[in-house]
Design a protein around this motif. Structure first.
Motif, PDB file in Angstrom:
ATOM      1  N   PRO A 199      26.697  44.447  56.187  1.00  0.00           N
ATOM      2  CA  PRO A 199      26.515  45.428  57.268  1.00  0.00           C
ATOM      3  C   PRO A 199      27.330  45.114  58.521  1.00  0.00           C
ATOM      4  N   PHE A 200      27.411  43.853  58.917  1.00  0.00           N
ATOM      5  CA  PHE A 200      28.117  43.549  60.166  1.00  0.00           C
ATOM      6  C   PHE A 200      29.633  43.708  60.033  1.00  0.00           C
ATOM      7  N   LYS A 201      30.112  43.903  58.808  1.00  0.00           N
ATOM      8  CA  LYS A 201      31.547  44.098  58.578  1.00  0.00           C
ATOM      9  C   LYS A 201      31.945  45.577  58.596  1.00  0.00           C
ATOM     10  N   VAL A 247      29.060  56.682  53.793  1.00  0.00           N
ATOM     11  CA  VAL A 247      28.477  55.361  54.056  1.00  0.00           C
ATOM     12  C   VAL A 247      26.956  55.445  53.906  1.00  0.00           C
ATOM     13  N   THR A 248      26.407  54.493  53.177  1.00  0.00           N
ATOM     14  CA  THR A 248      24.965  54.478  52.924  1.00  0.00           C
ATOM     15  C   THR A 248      24.422  53.072  53.125  1.00  0.00           C
ATOM     16  N   GLU A 249      23.247  52.974  53.730  1.00  0.00           N
ATOM     17  CA  GLU A 249      22.571  51.682  53.807  1.00  0.00           C
ATOM     18  C   GLU A 249      21.865  51.438  52.480  1.00  0.00           C
ATOM     19  N   VAL A 250      22.139  50.294  51.874  1.00  0.00           N
ATOM     20  CA  VAL A 250      21.536  49.993  50.576  1.00  0.00           C
ATOM     21  C   VAL A 250      20.981  48.566  50.577  1.00  0.00           C
ATOM     22  N   LYS A 251      20.291  48.234  49.515  1.00  0.00           N
ATOM     23  CA  LYS A 251      19.886  46.846  49.310  1.00  0.00           C
ATOM     24  C   LYS A 251      20.408  46.419  47.959  1.00  0.00           C
ATOM     25  N   GLY A 252      20.798  45.163  47.849  1.00  0.00           N
ATOM     26  CA  GLY A 252      21.384  44.761  46.579  1.00  0.00           C
ATOM     27  C   GLY A 252      21.126  43.328  46.226  1.00  0.00           C
ATOM     28  N   LEU A 253      21.601  43.032  45.039  1.00  0.00           N
ATOM     29  CA  LEU A 253      21.398  41.715  44.457  1.00  0.00           C
ATOM     30  C   LEU A 253      22.701  41.290  43.802  1.00  0.00           C
ATOM     31  N   GLY A 254      23.166  40.122  44.134  1.00  0.00           N
ATOM     32  CA  GLY A 254      24.373  39.591  43.503  1.00  0.00           C
ATOM     33  C   GLY A 254      24.009  38.500  42.514  1.00  0.00           C
ATOM     34  N   SER A 255      24.905  37.562  42.326  1.00  0.00           N
ATOM     35  CA  SER A 255      24.667  36.554  41.296  1.00  0.00           C
ATOM     36  C   SER A 255      23.753  35.425  41.768  1.00  0.00           C
ATOM     37  N   GLN A 256      23.569  35.282  43.104  1.00  0.00           N
ATOM     38  CA  GLN A 256      22.631  34.263  43.577  1.00  0.00           C
ATOM     39  C   GLN A 256      21.239  34.874  43.665  1.00  0.00           C
ATOM     40  N   ARG A 257      20.312  34.229  43.053  1.00  0.00           N
ATOM     41  CA  ARG A 257      18.932  34.723  43.130  1.00  0.00           C
ATOM     42  C   ARG A 257      18.070  33.631  43.724  1.00  0.00           C
ATOM     43  N   SER A 258      17.313  33.970  44.748  1.00  0.00           N
ATOM     44  CA  SER A 258      16.527  32.919  45.402  1.00  0.00           C
ATOM     45  C   SER A 258      15.108  32.849  44.870  1.00  0.00           C
ATOM     46  N   THR A 259      14.397  33.965  44.861  1.00  0.00           N
ATOM     47  CA  THR A 259      13.008  33.906  44.417  1.00  0.00           C
ATOM     48  C   THR A 259      12.733  34.998  43.383  1.00  0.00           C
ATOM     49  N   ASN A 272      12.970  38.954  44.293  1.00  0.00           N
ATOM     50  CA  ASN A 272      12.417  39.300  45.596  1.00  0.00           C
ATOM     51  C   ASN A 272      13.449  39.043  46.687  1.00  0.00           C
ATOM     52  N   ASP A 273      14.705  39.205  46.308  1.00  0.00           N
ATOM     53  CA  ASP A 273      15.738  38.799  47.244  1.00  0.00           C
ATOM     54  C   ASP A 273      16.793  39.887  47.430  1.00  0.00           C
ATOM     55  N   PHE A 274      16.363  41.122  47.496  1.00  0.00           N
ATOM     56  CA  PHE A 274      17.316  42.192  47.796  1.00  0.00           C
ATOM     57  C   PHE A 274      17.767  42.047  49.243  1.00  0.00           C
ATOM     58  N   ILE A 275      19.067  42.142  49.430  1.00  0.00           N
ATOM     59  CA  ILE A 275      19.643  41.914  50.752  1.00  0.00           C
ATOM     60  C   ILE A 275      20.294  43.203  51.235  1.00  0.00           C
ATOM     61  N   PRO A 276      20.084  43.568  52.505  1.00  0.00           N
ATOM     62  CA  PRO A 276      20.703  44.794  53.016  1.00  0.00           C
ATOM     63  C   PRO A 276      22.231  44.724  52.936  1.00  0.00           C
ATOM     64  N   LYS A 277      22.817  45.772  52.445  1.00  0.00           N
ATOM     65  CA  LYS A 277      24.276  45.897  52.350  1.00  0.00           C
ATOM     66  C   LYS A 277      24.660  47.310  52.752  1.00  0.00           C
ATOM     67  N   GLY A 311      34.580  34.843  53.011  1.00  0.00           N
ATOM     68  CA  GLY A 311      34.811  33.686  52.152  1.00  0.00           C
ATOM     69  C   GLY A 311      33.524  33.039  51.669  1.00  0.00           C
ATOM     70  N   LYS A 312      32.389  33.563  52.137  1.00  0.00           N
ATOM     71  CA  LYS A 312      31.097  32.998  51.717  1.00  0.00           C
ATOM     72  C   LYS A 312      30.430  33.918  50.685  1.00  0.00           C
ATOM     73  N   PRO A 313      29.499  33.366  49.885  1.00  0.00           N
ATOM     74  CA  PRO A 313      28.799  34.208  48.911  1.00  0.00           C
ATOM     75  C   PRO A 313      28.142  35.408  49.587  1.00  0.00           C
ATOM     76  N   GLY A 314      28.239  36.564  48.932  1.00  0.00           N
ATOM     77  CA  GLY A 314      27.622  37.773  49.475  1.00  0.00           C
ATOM     78  C   GLY A 314      28.600  38.716  50.137  1.00  0.00           C
ATOM     79  N   ASP A 315      29.896  38.418  50.060  1.00  0.00           N
ATOM     80  CA  ASP A 315      30.892  39.294  50.695  1.00  0.00           C
ATOM     81  C   ASP A 315      30.947  40.685  50.075  1.00  0.00           C
TER      82      ASP A 315
END
Ligand SMILES: Nc1ncnc2c1ncn2[C@@H]1O[C@H](COP(=O)(O)OP(=O)(O)OP(=O)(O)O)[C@@H](O)[C@H]1O
Ligand SMILES: [Mg+2]
Length: 112
Positions: free
Chosen positions: A10-12, A30-42, A53-58, A84-88
């Motif tokens: 979002p900040f990009k 442009v749409t606000e969404v939530k998503g999941l990549g290859s890192q899963r926390s919980t 349980n780790d959907f992140i706003p994108k 350059g960090k996970p979640g780009d």
């Protein structure tokens, strides 16, 4: 014609927006969404099934582009969205069969 779906942080959004406007795109959605990549926390288990349980706003950006500008637009998004960090995020590319501009009846490249 191609349909680009870019999922970015979002900040990009402002940086990506500025870059895409510089590239002269015809429009974007442009749409606000939530998503999941290859890192899963919980994960939570509910009735035997596990739910992450780790959907992140994108931000999802969708753009119709010509074949000629495809690579340039992809580069512009990558350049402006990368930390350059996970979640780009990711860019998915698919083909558009047809496009119409409703006001004028223009079609395909004239319509995008
Ligand atoms: N395979 C996919 N299908 C649909 N959407 C996806 C997919 N992979 C990622 N996304 C979307 O992109 C967002 C960002 O994904 P992300 O950049 O974390 O992917 P990643 O594969 O984990 O890469 P990285 O290791 O760089 O984090 C996700 O929150 C989700 O909205
Ligand atoms: Mg990730």
């Amino acid at each position: 014609m191609y349909w680009l779906t870019a999922i970015v942080r979002p900040f990009k959004l402002n940086d990506v927006y500025d870059k895409l406007i510089d590239e002269g795109i015809g429009g974007m959605t442009v749409t606000e969404v939530k998503g999941l990549g290859s890192q899963r926390s919980t994960t939570e288990v509910y009735r035997g099934a596990s739910y992450s349980n780790d959907f992140i706003p994108k931000i999802k950006i969708e753009i119709a582009v010509s074949e000629d500008s495809l690579e340039r637009i992809i580069e512009a998004i990558v350049e402006s969205a990368k930390t350059g960090k996970p979640g780009d995020g990711k860019i998915f590319v698919s083909k558009i069969q047809q496009a119409y501009r409703i006001r004028t009846n223009e079609i395909d490249l004239d319509a995008i």
